[in-house]
Write a protein that holds these residues in place. Structure first.
Motif, PDB file in Angstrom:
ATOM      1  N   GLU A 113       0.834  -1.203   0.000  1.00  0.00           N
ATOM      2  CA  GLU A 113       0.000   0.000   0.000  1.00  0.00           C
ATOM      3  C   GLU A 113       0.868   1.252   0.000  1.00  0.00           C
ATOM      4  N   TYR A 114       1.928   1.218   0.805  1.00  0.00           N
ATOM      5  CA  TYR A 114       2.758   2.417   0.904  1.00  0.00           C
ATOM      6  C   TYR A 114       3.664   2.592  -0.309  1.00  0.00           C
ATOM      7  N   PHE A 115       4.107   1.486  -0.887  1.00  0.00           N
ATOM      8  CA  PHE A 115       4.922   1.630  -2.098  1.00  0.00           C
ATOM      9  C   PHE A 115       4.052   2.018  -3.294  1.00  0.00           C
ATOM     10  N   ARG A 116       2.819   1.547  -3.327  1.00  0.00           N
ATOM     11  CA  ARG A 116       1.908   1.950  -4.392  1.00  0.00           C
ATOM     12  C   ARG A 116       1.571   3.440  -4.248  1.00  0.00           C
ATOM     13  N   MET A 117       1.395   3.876  -3.009  1.00  0.00           N
ATOM     14  CA  MET A 117       1.153   5.296  -2.757  1.00  0.00           C
ATOM     15  C   MET A 117       2.286   6.132  -3.323  1.00  0.00           C
ATOM     16  N   MET A 118       3.517   5.654  -3.070  1.00  0.00           N
ATOM     17  CA  MET A 118       4.690   6.369  -3.589  1.00  0.00           C
ATOM     18  C   MET A 118       4.615   6.458  -5.113  1.00  0.00           C
ATOM     19  N   GLN A 119       4.254   5.345  -5.754  1.00  0.00           N
ATOM     20  CA  GLN A 119       4.150   5.341  -7.223  1.00  0.00           C
ATOM     21  C   GLN A 119       3.083   6.320  -7.700  1.00  0.00           C
ATOM     22  N   TYR A 120       1.949   6.337  -7.006  1.00  0.00           N
ATOM     23  CA  TYR A 120       0.874   7.276  -7.380  1.00  0.00           C
ATOM     24  C   TYR A 120       1.338   8.725  -7.234  1.00  0.00           C
ATOM     25  N   GLU A 128       8.243  14.281  -2.601  1.00  0.00           N
ATOM     26  CA  GLU A 128       8.650  14.723  -1.261  1.00  0.00           C
ATOM     27  C   GLU A 128       8.238  13.770  -0.132  1.00  0.00           C
ATOM     28  N   HIS A 129       7.373  12.795  -0.426  1.00  0.00           N
ATOM     29  CA  HIS A 129       6.961  11.865   0.645  1.00  0.00           C
ATOM     30  C   HIS A 129       7.682  10.517   0.552  1.00  0.00           C
ATOM     31  N   ASN A 130       8.627  10.428  -0.354  1.00  0.00           N
ATOM     32  CA  ASN A 130       9.332   9.153  -0.560  1.00  0.00           C
ATOM     33  C   ASN A 130       9.841   8.531   0.747  1.00  0.00           C
ATOM     34  N   GLU A 131      10.558   9.350   1.529  1.00  0.00           N
ATOM     35  CA  GLU A 131      11.190   8.840   2.755  1.00  0.00           C
ATOM     36  C   GLU A 131      10.178   8.230   3.713  1.00  0.00           C
ATOM     37  N   ILE A 132       9.120   8.977   3.978  1.00  0.00           N
ATOM     38  CA  ILE A 132       8.165   8.530   4.990  1.00  0.00           C
ATOM     39  C   ILE A 132       7.373   7.310   4.492  1.00  0.00           C
ATOM     40  N   LEU A 133       7.040   7.302   3.189  1.00  0.00           N
ATOM     41  CA  LEU A 133       6.297   6.159   2.646  1.00  0.00           C
ATOM     42  C   LEU A 133       7.175   4.906   2.643  1.00  0.00           C
ATOM     43  N   TYR A 134       8.434   5.094   2.332  1.00  0.00           N
ATOM     44  CA  TYR A 134       9.404   3.994   2.366  1.00  0.00           C
ATOM     45  C   TYR A 134       9.498   3.435   3.787  1.00  0.00           C
ATOM     46  N   GLU A 135       9.648   4.356   4.731  1.00  0.00           N
ATOM     47  CA  GLU A 135       9.774   3.967   6.133  1.00  0.00           C
ATOM     48  C   GLU A 135       8.550   3.167   6.591  1.00  0.00           C
ATOM     49  N   MET A 136       7.367   3.614   6.189  1.00  0.00           N
ATOM     50  CA  MET A 136       6.145   2.920   6.616  1.00  0.00           C
ATOM     51  C   MET A 136       6.011   1.567   5.942  1.00  0.00           C
ATOM     52  N   GLY A 137       6.337   1.506   4.646  1.00  0.00           N
ATOM     53  CA  GLY A 137       6.279   0.233   3.932  1.00  0.00           C
ATOM     54  C   GLY A 137       7.229  -0.792   4.545  1.00  0.00           C
ATOM     55  N   ILE A 138       8.449  -0.343   4.849  1.00  0.00           N
ATOM     56  CA  ILE A 138       9.440  -1.252   5.441  1.00  0.00           C
ATOM     57  C   ILE A 138       8.999  -1.679   6.840  1.00  0.00           C
ATOM     58  N   LYS A 139       8.399  -0.762   7.583  1.00  0.00           N
ATOM     59  CA  LYS A 139       7.915  -1.108   8.931  1.00  0.00           C
ATOM     60  C   LYS A 139       6.852  -2.203   8.862  1.00  0.00           C
ATOM     61  N   GLU A 140       5.942  -2.099   7.877  1.00  0.00           N
ATOM     62  CA  GLU A 140       4.922  -3.150   7.726  1.00  0.00           C
ATOM     63  C   GLU A 140       5.586  -4.492   7.410  1.00  0.00           C
ATOM     64  N   LYS A 141       6.670  -4.430   6.629  1.00  0.00           N
ATOM     65  CA  LYS A 141       7.405  -5.659   6.315  1.00  0.00           C
ATOM     66  C   LYS A 141       8.009  -6.250   7.596  1.00  0.00           C
ATOM     67  N   GLU A 142       8.552  -5.390   8.437  1.00  0.00           N
ATOM     68  CA  GLU A 142       9.105  -5.866   9.717  1.00  0.00           C
ATOM     69  C   GLU A 142       8.014  -6.518  10.562  1.00  0.00           C
ATOM     70  N   HIS A 143       6.817  -5.915  10.530  1.00  0.00           N
ATOM     71  CA  HIS A 143       5.691  -6.514  11.256  1.00  0.00           C
ATOM     72  C   HIS A 143       5.388  -7.909  10.699  1.00  0.00           C
ATOM     73  N   GLU A 144       5.316  -8.008   9.373  1.00  0.00           N
ATOM     74  CA  GLU A 144       5.032  -9.301   8.739  1.00  0.00           C
ATOM     75  C   GLU A 144       6.056 -10.346   9.197  1.00  0.00           C
TER      76      GLU A 144
END
Ligand SMILES: [Fe+2]
Ligand SMILES: [Fe+2]
Length: 192
Positions: A113-120, A128-144
């Motif tokens: 969801e967060y990487f798709r958001m970045m693409q959109y 300008e939101h690359n960093e935060i979206l990346y951080e959130m996407g990676i965090k969800e991966k850590e949760h998984e």
């Protein structure tokens, strides 16, 4: 000083932001039940940390929405409130394994969801939101990966993996924490 607010002309992105914002609440509620239902104090602490991560995500998504005057969706707020509370309650009755399994499966889907958001955003010329979206996407991966680590040696996993399409060898995203792309290359994630 009055700053000019920019509007987003990307309906899919607007919808994804609204959904992510509300779904983070559902996740946080679900983890309240999950943390409450496990006995082990260490597990409680770890799940509580994940709940806090989700509240953080919700704040970050809201900040982005406010930046573009994207309104919160009342429909999603109500819908995900109910879903979150239902999952939260169910954690107390479905045993130890299933909350871990379905949390991991859900997180697996959230990563993209967060990487798709970045693409959109990129489609709209915004980086300008690359960093935060990346951080959130990676965090969800850590949760998984955390949830998977808890159940990967349980004998129920192969059965659930077959039935629900997620487990040790099946994921809903192509992020590999051991060989992460840097932020600049992360738009390559979640293309399929
Ligand atoms: Fe999250
Ligand atoms: Fe998460």
């Amino acid at each position: 000083m009055e700053t000019n607010k920019i509007k987003l002309h990307h309906p899919q992105l607007v919808r994804l932001l609204q959904m992510a914002y509300s779904a983070e609440k559902a996740a946080a509620f679900a983890y309240q039940g999950h943390a409450g239902s496990v006995q082990d104090p260490e597990e409680k602490k770890q799940i509580k940390q994940i709940e806090d991560d989700e509240w953080n995500h919700r704040r970050e998504v809201l900040a982005i929405m406010n930046h573009y005057q994207v309104p919160v969706s009342v429909y999603f707020e109500i819908r995900f409130h109910i879903i979150g509370k239902l999952i939260s309650g169910s954690c107390y009755v479905i045993g130890w394994f299933m909350p871990y399994y379905f949390a991991g499966r859900l997180e697996s889907g959230n990563v993209c969801e967060y990487f798709r958001m970045m693409q959109y955003f990129h489609e709209s010329g915004i980086t300008e939101h690359n960093e935060i979206l990346y951080e959130m996407g990676i965090k969800e991966k850590e949760h998984e990966i955390y949830f998977l680590s808890k159940i990967k040696n349980k004998k129920m996993l192969p059965f659930f993996e077959k039935l629900f399409g997620w487990g040790s060898s099946k994921s809903f995203n192509d992020v590999d924490l051991d060989q992460k792309y840097p932020v600049e290359a992360s738009k390559k994630y979640c293309r399929k």
